[in-house]
Design a protein around this motif. Structure first.
Motif, mmCIF file in Angstrom:
data_model
loop_
_atom_site.group_PDB
_atom_site.id
_atom_site.type_symbol
_atom_site.label_atom_id
_atom_site.label_comp_id
_atom_site.label_asym_id
_atom_site.label_seq_id
_atom_site.Cartn_x
_atom_site.Cartn_y
_atom_site.Cartn_z
ATOM 1 N N VAL A 147 -11.995 3.512 3.967
ATOM 2 C CA VAL A 147 -11.269 2.405 4.601
ATOM 3 C C VAL A 147 -12.188 1.820 5.661
ATOM 4 O O VAL A 147 -12.560 2.508 6.608
ATOM 5 N N LEU A 204 -3.610 6.647 -4.050
ATOM 6 C CA LEU A 204 -3.341 5.529 -3.158
ATOM 7 C C LEU A 204 -3.233 4.293 -4.040
ATOM 8 O O LEU A 204 -4.169 3.958 -4.765
ATOM 9 N N ILE A 239 0.871 -1.175 0.000
ATOM 10 C CA ILE A 239 0.000 0.000 0.000
ATOM 11 C C ILE A 239 0.904 1.220 0.000
ATOM 12 O O ILE A 239 1.707 1.406 0.913
ATOM 13 N N ILE A 285 -3.750 3.644 7.808
ATOM 14 C CA ILE A 285 -4.078 4.054 6.440
ATOM 15 C C ILE A 285 -4.917 5.325 6.466
ATOM 16 O O ILE A 285 -4.655 6.278 5.723
#
Length: 127
Positions: free
Chosen positions: A81, A59, A52, A118
């Motif tokens: 997310v 992203l 990632i 994230i």
């Protein structure tokens, strides 16, 4: 390593076969076939992983499984997310009509921390 295992096993089996134990050789061949198959299966999955990367406004999520690479790019402003903290299931990263699930190689109890990380990275790029 596998070749050295074959040489040693066949050498020992050859010695016993020469001494009259003829059934040793078929079992050694069977053993080497099974061990070779196990090495082959392991080798297919040895490079499995997830990557990632946050690059500017994008992203990038790359999932590699048994030599198959799946790649998804998302505009960081539209990324969601999920699931929320406390859930041990895989993390779904989605946006713009696409979604991928990440976290297969992370222990279930650490997945909420990965999801928070994230989200924090995505927010941190806003300035």
């Amino acid at each position: 390593m596998y070749a050295s295992l074959c040489v040693v096993s066949l050498g020992i089996a050859g010695f016993f076969w020469w001494q009259g134990a003829t059934l040793v050789m078929p079992f050694v061949w069977l053993e080497l076939l099974v061990v070779g198959a196990a090495f082959s299966v392991y080798a297919r999955h040895a490079t499995d992983g997830e990557r990632i990367v946050l690059q500017g406004e994008q992203l990038l999520v790359e999932l590699e499984n048994a030599g198959h690479l799946e790649r998804a790019e998302f505009n960081r402003q539209w990324v969601r997310v999920e699931p929320k903290s406390g859930d041990g299931s895989l993390i779904e990263v989605s946006g713009q009509g696409r979604s991928v699930r990440v976290g297969r190689h992370v222990r279930p109890e650490l997945r909420p921390a990965l999801a928070r990380e994230i989200r924090r990275a995505l927010r941190g790029c806003n300035g």
